[in-house]
Design a protein around this motif. Structure first.
Motif, mmCIF file in Angstrom:
data_model
loop_
_atom_site.group_PDB
_atom_site.id
_atom_site.type_symbol
_atom_site.label_atom_id
_atom_site.label_comp_id
_atom_site.label_asym_id
_atom_site.label_seq_id
_atom_site.Cartn_x
_atom_site.Cartn_y
_atom_site.Cartn_z
ATOM 1 N N GLY A 25 0.771 -1.237 0.091
ATOM 2 C CA GLY A 25 0.079 0.024 -0.022
ATOM 3 C C GLY A 25 0.832 1.271 0.043
ATOM 4 O O GLY A 25 2.083 1.178 -0.202
ATOM 5 N N THR A 26 0.234 2.353 0.356
ATOM 6 C CA THR A 26 0.925 3.395 0.451
ATOM 7 C C THR A 26 0.626 4.261 1.716
ATOM 8 O O THR A 26 -0.283 4.344 2.230
ATOM 9 N N LYS A 33 -0.172 7.513 2.408
ATOM 10 C CA LYS A 33 -1.448 8.155 2.180
ATOM 11 C C LYS A 33 -2.682 7.519 2.559
ATOM 12 O O LYS A 33 -3.721 8.033 3.182
ATOM 13 N N ARG A 34 -2.623 6.122 2.478
ATOM 14 C CA ARG A 34 -3.934 5.308 2.977
ATOM 15 C C ARG A 34 -3.531 4.486 4.071
ATOM 16 O O ARG A 34 -3.256 3.261 3.975
ATOM 17 N N LYS A 35 -3.726 5.171 5.271
ATOM 18 C CA LYS A 35 -2.996 4.397 6.665
ATOM 19 C C LYS A 35 -4.026 3.005 6.668
ATOM 20 O O LYS A 35 -3.252 2.224 7.315
ATOM 21 N N ALA A 36 -4.935 3.032 6.238
ATOM 22 C CA ALA A 36 -5.854 1.984 6.701
ATOM 23 C C ALA A 36 -5.147 0.747 5.976
ATOM 24 O O ALA A 36 -5.349 -0.561 6.553
ATOM 25 N N SER A 37 -4.845 0.708 4.846
ATOM 26 C CA SER A 37 -4.519 -0.429 4.144
ATOM 27 C C SER A 37 -2.678 -0.518 4.099
ATOM 28 O O SER A 37 -2.402 -1.464 3.374
ATOM 29 N N TYR A 38 -1.942 0.559 4.652
ATOM 30 C CA TYR A 38 -0.491 0.635 4.622
ATOM 31 C C TYR A 38 0.084 -0.220 5.684
ATOM 32 O O TYR A 38 -0.346 -0.238 6.734
#
Length: 268
Positions: free
Chosen positions: A202-203, A205-210
């Motif tokens: 993930g990235t 910027k998207r903490k939920a999926s990082y």
């Protein structure tokens, strides 16, 4: 709550009652930096005394590395049990400026079992030391050969006068040897605070999926603590052989000990 959650605590209290008083080491953490702990054996269970301190480790596949971080300026404790049954207990304290970001935990720092005979303990320790010595000699030999071998960088990243290069990636037996070069092109010494290879999904910027899954090194050869102005250092880090899942990539995170000259080298 299941009984096994309390099992390490029960053992810890039992040992502390029957064994001589043991001074616990203090580990300093804060809410801005991640502190890593490497154990000689994989972590089985762990818990902190306060929810304001978070200790994360791989619960799906036992690994040697755990990550610590604090939320508030408090004091607490950490209890860790490894897959070999060893128990470790530490005092946790908040500090704005951390004295170090990585701790190598050896078996001597574990809680002492009052029922284990000193002769058997010494014999087991001798066996561990001999095995570790042979493995260290093997790693040292191959790392020395790799440093003397000419190579061109495969990946590199530069920021604020600091450049990190991946010179080689060599697979041998069940290990991965990675040769790095860290160069300081500035006029200010560079103190290395953290050097971490991780699998990333993930990235940010998207903490939920990082996700960042650090890969615990088995051996570090000529790893620098500081690079002087207009200087460069090559070193080798040995990792266990690993595989990459779909969507994952590798990255090397290089953080300055007391500064903002930080780098992230993306390898895949």
């Amino acid at each position: 709550m299941k009984f096994y959650t309390f099992f390490p605590i029960i053992l810890c209290l039992f040992f502390s009652i029957h064994a001589p008083c043991q001074t616990l080491d203090t580990i300093y953490v804060n809410d801005r930096q991640v502190v890593s702990l490497s154990f000689t054996d994989p972590i089985q269970t762990a818990m902190t005394g306060s929810p304001n301190f978070a200790f994360n480790f791989n619960r799906e596949q036992a690994e040697n590395l755990g990550l610590l971080q604090a939320e508030k300026k408090q004091t607490s404790n950490l209890l860790v049990r490894t897959t070999t049954g060893n128990l470790y207990s530490f005092i946790l304290a908040y500090r704005e400026h951390l004295p170090q970001l990585h701790y190598f935990i050896n078996p001597d720092q574990g809680l002492k079992n009052p029922f284990q005979h000193s002769i058997n303990r010494a014999s087991a320790q001798d066996s561990i030391q001999k095995t570790a010595s042979v493995k260290e000699q093997h790693f040292t030999l191959l790392c020395t050969q790799l440093l003397h071998k000419k190579s061109s960088p495969h990946h590199n990243k530069q920021r604020k006068g600091i450049r990190i290069k991946l010179m080689q990636r060599v697979y041998h037996d069940d290990h991965v040897y990675m040769v790095y070069e860290l160069k300081n092109r500035s006029t200010i010494p560079y103190a290395l605070g953290q050097f971490q290879l991780s699998k990333v999904l993930g990235t940010p910027k998207r903490k939920a999926s990082y996700q960042e899954l650090p890969i615990t090194p088995l051996f570090e050869f000529k790893m620098p603590k500081q690079i002087g102005p207009s200087s460069s250092v090559r070193f080798v880090v040995v990792y266990p052989k690993f595989t990459m899942n779909t969507g994952q990539r590798l990255q090397v995170k290089v953080l300055e000990a007391q500064g903002s000259r930080n780098l992230i080298l993306k390898l895949r």
